[in-house]
Design a protein around this motif. Structure first.
Motif, PDB file in Angstrom:
ATOM      1  N   GLY A 148    -101.315 -33.079 -14.803  1.00  0.00           N
ATOM      2  CA  GLY A 148    -101.375 -32.865 -16.246  1.00  0.00           C
ATOM      3  C   GLY A 148    -102.625 -32.112 -16.646  1.00  0.00           C
ATOM      4  N   GLN A 149    -103.744 -32.459 -16.003  1.00  0.00           N
ATOM      5  CA  GLN A 149    -104.987 -31.768 -16.342  1.00  0.00           C
ATOM      6  C   GLN A 149    -104.926 -30.308 -15.950  1.00  0.00           C
ATOM      7  OE1 GLN A 149    -108.039 -34.137 -14.502  1.00  0.00           O
ATOM      8  NE2 GLN A 149    -108.454 -35.139 -16.446  1.00  0.00           N
ATOM      9  N   ALA A 150    -104.286 -30.025 -14.810  1.00  0.00           N
ATOM     10  CA  ALA A 150    -104.189 -28.635 -14.370  1.00  0.00           C
ATOM     11  C   ALA A 150    -103.377 -27.821 -15.361  1.00  0.00           C
ATOM     12  CB  ALA A 150    -103.561 -28.564 -12.989  1.00  0.00           C
ATOM     13  N   VAL A 151    -102.309 -28.425 -15.895  1.00  0.00           N
ATOM     14  CA  VAL A 151    -101.495 -27.694 -16.868  1.00  0.00           C
ATOM     15  C   VAL A 151    -102.252 -27.544 -18.181  1.00  0.00           C
ATOM     16  CG1 VAL A 151     -99.348 -27.732 -18.149  1.00  0.00           C
ATOM     17  CG2 VAL A 151     -99.363 -28.390 -15.779  1.00  0.00           C
ATOM     18  N   ALA A 152    -103.005 -28.591 -18.563  1.00  0.00           N
ATOM     19  CA  ALA A 152    -103.753 -28.516 -19.821  1.00  0.00           C
ATOM     20  C   ALA A 152    -104.858 -27.470 -19.743  1.00  0.00           C
ATOM     21  CB  ALA A 152    -104.347 -29.882 -20.143  1.00  0.00           C
ATOM     22  N   GLU A 153    -105.286 -27.170 -18.511  1.00  0.00           N
ATOM     23  CA  GLU A 153    -106.405 -26.249 -18.333  1.00  0.00           C
ATOM     24  C   GLU A 153    -106.001 -24.801 -18.600  1.00  0.00           C
ATOM     25  OE1 GLU A 153    -107.870 -26.533 -14.418  1.00  0.00           O
ATOM     26  OE2 GLU A 153    -109.944 -26.313 -14.975  1.00  0.00           O
ATOM     27  N   THR A 154    -104.681 -24.531 -18.600  1.00  0.00           N
ATOM     28  CA  THR A 154    -104.214 -23.145 -18.623  1.00  0.00           C
ATOM     29  C   THR A 154    -104.766 -22.348 -19.801  1.00  0.00           C
ATOM     30  OG1 THR A 154    -102.205 -24.027 -17.673  1.00  0.00           O
ATOM     31  CG2 THR A 154    -102.142 -21.770 -18.383  1.00  0.00           C
ATOM     32  N   THR A 155    -104.723 -22.950 -21.009  1.00  0.00           N
ATOM     33  CA  THR A 155    -105.169 -22.184 -22.182  1.00  0.00           C
ATOM     34  C   THR A 155    -106.640 -21.823 -22.070  1.00  0.00           C
ATOM     35  OG1 THR A 155    -105.476 -24.297 -23.256  1.00  0.00           O
ATOM     36  CG2 THR A 155    -103.468 -23.105 -23.765  1.00  0.00           C
ATOM     37  N   GLY A 156    -107.445 -22.746 -21.524  1.00  0.00           N
ATOM     38  CA  GLY A 156    -108.853 -22.435 -21.335  1.00  0.00           C
ATOM     39  C   GLY A 156    -109.053 -21.284 -20.378  1.00  0.00           C
ATOM     40  N   LEU A 157    -108.187 -21.242 -19.342  1.00  0.00           N
ATOM     41  CA  LEU A 157    -108.328 -20.172 -18.358  1.00  0.00           C
ATOM     42  C   LEU A 157    -107.904 -18.834 -18.936  1.00  0.00           C
ATOM     43  CD1 LEU A 157    -107.185 -22.095 -15.239  1.00  0.00           C
ATOM     44  CD2 LEU A 157    -109.417 -21.174 -15.688  1.00  0.00           C
TER      45      LEU A 157
ATOM     46  N   GLY B 156    -108.588 -17.950 -21.983  1.00  0.00           N
ATOM     47  CA  GLY B 156    -109.832 -17.542 -22.635  1.00  0.00           C
ATOM     48  C   GLY B 156    -110.849 -17.023 -21.646  1.00  0.00           C
ATOM     49  N   LEU B 157    -110.939 -17.711 -20.483  1.00  0.00           N
ATOM     50  CA  LEU B 157    -111.894 -17.281 -19.449  1.00  0.00           C
ATOM     51  C   LEU B 157    -111.539 -15.896 -18.927  1.00  0.00           C
ATOM     52  CD1 LEU B 157    -114.234 -18.169 -17.516  1.00  0.00           C
ATOM     53  CD2 LEU B 157    -112.450 -18.737 -15.918  1.00  0.00           C
ATOM     54  N   ALA B 158    -110.239 -15.648 -18.742  1.00  0.00           N
ATOM     55  CA  ALA B 158    -109.826 -14.336 -18.240  1.00  0.00           C
ATOM     56  C   ALA B 158    -110.210 -13.246 -19.234  1.00  0.00           C
ATOM     57  CB  ALA B 158    -108.319 -14.328 -17.976  1.00  0.00           C
ATOM     58  N   VAL B 159    -109.993 -13.519 -20.544  1.00  0.00           N
ATOM     59  CA  VAL B 159    -110.371 -12.539 -21.565  1.00  0.00           C
ATOM     60  C   VAL B 159    -111.876 -12.287 -21.519  1.00  0.00           C
ATOM     61  CG1 VAL B 159    -110.511 -12.165 -24.035  1.00  0.00           C
ATOM     62  CG2 VAL B 159    -108.423 -13.028 -23.060  1.00  0.00           C
ATOM     63  N   ALA B 160    -112.657 -13.377 -21.405  1.00  0.00           N
ATOM     64  CA  ALA B 160    -114.114 -13.234 -21.397  1.00  0.00           C
ATOM     65  C   ALA B 160    -114.579 -12.437 -20.183  1.00  0.00           C
ATOM     66  CB  ALA B 160    -114.769 -14.606 -21.410  1.00  0.00           C
ATOM     67  N   ILE B 161    -113.997 -12.726 -19.000  1.00  0.00           N
ATOM     68  CA  ILE B 161    -114.417 -12.020 -17.781  1.00  0.00           C
ATOM     69  C   ILE B 161    -114.072 -10.546 -17.884  1.00  0.00           C
ATOM     70  CG2 ILE B 161    -113.833 -11.745 -15.344  1.00  0.00           C
ATOM     71  CD1 ILE B 161    -113.877 -14.702 -15.046  1.00  0.00           C
ATOM     72  N   ILE B 162    -112.872 -10.251 -18.430  1.00  0.00           N
ATOM     73  CA  ILE B 162    -112.484  -8.835 -18.552  1.00  0.00           C
ATOM     74  C   ILE B 162    -113.413  -8.123 -19.533  1.00  0.00           C
ATOM     75  CG2 ILE B 162    -110.664  -7.335 -19.435  1.00  0.00           C
ATOM     76  CD1 ILE B 162    -108.664  -9.250 -18.136  1.00  0.00           C
ATOM     77  N   LEU B 163    -113.765  -8.792 -20.651  1.00  0.00           N
ATOM     78  CA  LEU B 163    -114.669  -8.161 -21.614  1.00  0.00           C
ATOM     79  C   LEU B 163    -116.054  -7.921 -21.009  1.00  0.00           C
ATOM     80  CD1 LEU B 163    -113.998  -9.921 -25.017  1.00  0.00           C
ATOM     81  CD2 LEU B 163    -113.716  -7.532 -24.475  1.00  0.00           C
ATOM     82  N   MET B 164    -116.534  -8.879 -20.209  1.00  0.00           N
ATOM     83  CA  MET B 164    -117.896  -8.781 -19.700  1.00  0.00           C
ATOM     84  C   MET B 164    -118.006  -7.788 -18.541  1.00  0.00           C
ATOM     85  SD  MET B 164    -120.243 -10.476 -21.176  1.00  0.00           S
ATOM     86  CE  MET B 164    -121.525 -10.843 -20.015  1.00  0.00           C
ATOM     87  N   PHE B 165    -117.072  -7.853 -17.597  1.00  0.00           N
ATOM     88  CA  PHE B 165    -117.292  -7.148 -16.336  1.00  0.00           C
ATOM     89  C   PHE B 165    -116.388  -5.937 -16.148  1.00  0.00           C
ATOM     90  CE2 PHE B 165    -118.501 -11.602 -15.372  1.00  0.00           C
ATOM     91  CZ  PHE B 165    -119.853 -11.355 -15.331  1.00  0.00           C
TER      92      PHE B 165
ATOM     93  N   VAL C 144     -94.331 -18.696 -15.580  1.00  0.00           N
ATOM     94  CA  VAL C 144     -94.669 -19.608 -14.473  1.00  0.00           C
ATOM     95  C   VAL C 144     -95.566 -18.944 -13.422  1.00  0.00           C
ATOM     96  CG1 VAL C 144     -93.669 -20.815 -12.514  1.00  0.00           C
ATOM     97  CG2 VAL C 144     -92.774 -21.204 -14.778  1.00  0.00           C
ATOM     98  N   PRO C 145     -95.170 -17.779 -12.830  1.00  0.00           N
ATOM     99  CA  PRO C 145     -96.047 -17.203 -11.811  1.00  0.00           C
ATOM    100  C   PRO C 145     -97.383 -16.758 -12.380  1.00  0.00           C
ATOM    101  CG  PRO C 145     -94.296 -15.685 -12.322  1.00  0.00           C
ATOM    102  CD  PRO C 145     -93.938 -16.969 -12.983  1.00  0.00           C
ATOM    103  N   ILE C 146     -97.378 -16.301 -13.665  1.00  0.00           N
ATOM    104  CA  ILE C 146     -98.635 -15.810 -14.236  1.00  0.00           C
ATOM    105  C   ILE C 146     -99.611 -16.959 -14.437  1.00  0.00           C
ATOM    106  CG2 ILE C 146     -99.636 -14.700 -16.260  1.00  0.00           C
ATOM    107  CD1 ILE C 146     -97.163 -12.997 -16.414  1.00  0.00           C
ATOM    108  N   SER C 147     -99.119 -18.069 -15.006  1.00  0.00           N
ATOM    109  CA  SER C 147    -100.048 -19.182 -15.239  1.00  0.00           C
ATOM    110  C   SER C 147    -100.472 -19.808 -13.925  1.00  0.00           C
ATOM    111  CB  SER C 147     -99.413 -20.217 -16.159  1.00  0.00           C
ATOM    112  OG  SER C 147     -98.423 -20.939 -15.485  1.00  0.00           O
ATOM    113  N   LEU C 148     -99.544 -19.833 -12.951  1.00  0.00           N
ATOM    114  CA  LEU C 148     -99.880 -20.413 -11.646  1.00  0.00           C
ATOM    115  C   LEU C 148    -100.984 -19.620 -10.954  1.00  0.00           C
ATOM    116  CD1 LEU C 148     -98.553 -22.810 -10.183  1.00  0.00           C
ATOM    117  CD2 LEU C 148     -97.201 -21.197  -8.916  1.00  0.00           C
ATOM    118  N   SER C 149    -100.850 -18.276 -10.993  1.00  0.00           N
ATOM    119  CA  SER C 149    -101.853 -17.466 -10.294  1.00  0.00           C
ATOM    120  C   SER C 149    -103.147 -17.412 -11.092  1.00  0.00           C
ATOM    121  CB  SER C 149    -101.311 -16.061 -10.057  1.00  0.00           C
ATOM    122  OG  SER C 149    -100.890 -15.506 -11.267  1.00  0.00           O
ATOM    123  N   LEU C 150    -103.021 -17.374 -12.435  1.00  0.00           N
ATOM    124  CA  LEU C 150    -104.232 -17.285 -13.256  1.00  0.00           C
ATOM    125  C   LEU C 150    -105.054 -18.565 -13.173  1.00  0.00           C
ATOM    126  CD1 LEU C 150    -105.109 -14.890 -14.856  1.00  0.00           C
ATOM    127  CD2 LEU C 150    -104.245 -15.927 -16.906  1.00  0.00           C
ATOM    128  N   ARG C 151    -104.384 -19.695 -12.941  1.00  0.00           N
ATOM    129  CA  ARG C 151    -105.099 -20.970 -12.836  1.00  0.00           C
ATOM    130  C   ARG C 151    -106.000 -20.976 -11.605  1.00  0.00           C
ATOM    131  NH1 ARG C 151    -100.912 -24.118 -13.035  1.00  0.00           N
ATOM    132  NH2 ARG C 151    -101.088 -24.189 -15.288  1.00  0.00           N
TER     133      ARG C 151
END
Lengths: 85, 247
Positions: free
Chosen positions: A60-69, A71-80, B180-187
């Motif tokens: 459950g925590q791994a799935v809940a983490e998705t939205t935060g990630l 945001g992290l992907a957007v931040a990393i792309i903006l920075m680097f 599904v594959p996008i969130s799985l790999s992005l995680r």
């Protein structure tokens, strides 16, 4: 200070944007904490099911983490990667 | 070499930038052209080759040792450790998939060992290969293909018609499947990449601060986070597949 080029302005704004994008980390923090708290309560009630509860909580925590990630992907792309030039 | 976002296939998502030398970006080692397509050999490829060769050597050695043992002998150290690992992976797959476990235990075990070794390779001075979107996206796509292959095999056309069950929700269902594959790999990518970036930033601190602190950070970002993420990607792969093949 009065000769900032356009590119420098874009870099500065990208850094600010990356900072703002990481506000997304608030949600997963609350969600994961709530899941961990509920799991702790569940282990307290039923210590025998500890391994099941732990794996369910991690899932459950791994799935809940998705939205935060996201945001992290957007931040990393903006920075680097610097998409705006 | 400018900074650019490359697509999967060149194997690199983020390349080292012109401005500033960050220790945590993917390093471009060699660049060449085949049939007009630019191919880059990056630090990710080197780490992947090292990880794969390590796995191959360990697997071959353990296989040889275990094959030579008689059933009546007392098990040695290597055999005990190998049995412990295999039993743990078997239990993990059995716990989720039940009677379908036999078909998938090989792939899931391989995935787990590979991702685990990739994640903790940051500890050995390599740049973790999973901190490259070109490595994690194929893992997500393999899972996606397995989900739909198993679903089509089990439910035939009902697998497709299920997707537009309430007709109004068809687009949302399709987007949900594609996510599904996008969130799985992005995680996986996001977790390991954030660890790599933070480790790089810690190593950029003044010399007297970087005594002892990186060790604790390595334990958290490489070992703890790496193990959790390897476990999570296997669990999610199994859960998605079981969802399609269960009655």
């Amino acid at each position: 200070m009065d000769n900032i080029t356009g590119q420098e302005f874009i870099n500065a704004m990208s850094a600010i944007g990356a900072g703002i994008a990481m506000i997304a980390g608030v949600g997963p923090g609350i969600g994961q904490g709530y899941a961990a708290g509920q799991a702790a309560a569940a282990v307290g009630r039923n210590p025998g099911a500890k391994s099941d509860i732990t794996s369910t909580m991690l899932l459950g925590q791994a799935v809940a983490e998705t939205t935060g990630l996201y945001g992290l992907a957007v931040a990393i792309i903006l920075m680097f990667v610097k998409p705006f030039k | 070499m400018g900074n650019e976002l490359l697509f999967a296939g060149t194997g690199a998502a983020l390349l080292e930038t012109d401005s500033g030398d960050f220790g945590f970006m993917i390093k471009l080692l060699k660049e060449f052209k085949i049939f007009g397509v630019k191919l880059n050999i990056t630090s990710t490829h080197i780490s992947l080759v090292i990880v794969t060769i390590t796995l191959l050597i360990v697997g071959c050695l353990v296989g040889r040792i275990v094959k030579r043992v008689n059933a009546s002998d007392t098990p040695g150290t290597v055999q005990n450790i190998a049995e412990l690992v295999v039993e743990m992976l078997d239990n993990m797959v059995n716990g989720i998939m039940g009677k379908e476990a036999r078909r998938f235990v090989n792939y899931i075990s391989t995935l787990f060992v590979f991702v685990l070794l990739c994640n903790i390779s940051g500890l050995f001075g390599l740049r973790a290969p999973t901190a490259d979107y070109g490595v994690t996206l194929p893992l997500g796509i393999i899972t996606f293909c397995m989900i739909h292959y198993c679903g089509l095999k089990k439910n035939k056309m009902k697998h497709l018609t299920d997707m537009c069950h309430p007709v109004v929700l068809t687009p949302i269902n399709i987007i949900g499947e594609l996510a599904v594959p996008i969130s799985l790999s992005l995680r996986l990518f996001g977790n390991i990449m954030s660890g790599t970036v933070l480790m790089g930033l810690i190593y950029m601190l003044p010399r007297y601060v970087t005594v002892g602190i990186p060790a604790a950070a390595h334990v958290y970002f490489d070992i703890f986070s790496g193990c959790i993420q390897a476990y999570v990607i296997c669990m999610l792969t199994m859960v998605y597949i079981t969802d399609k093949i269960s009655d």
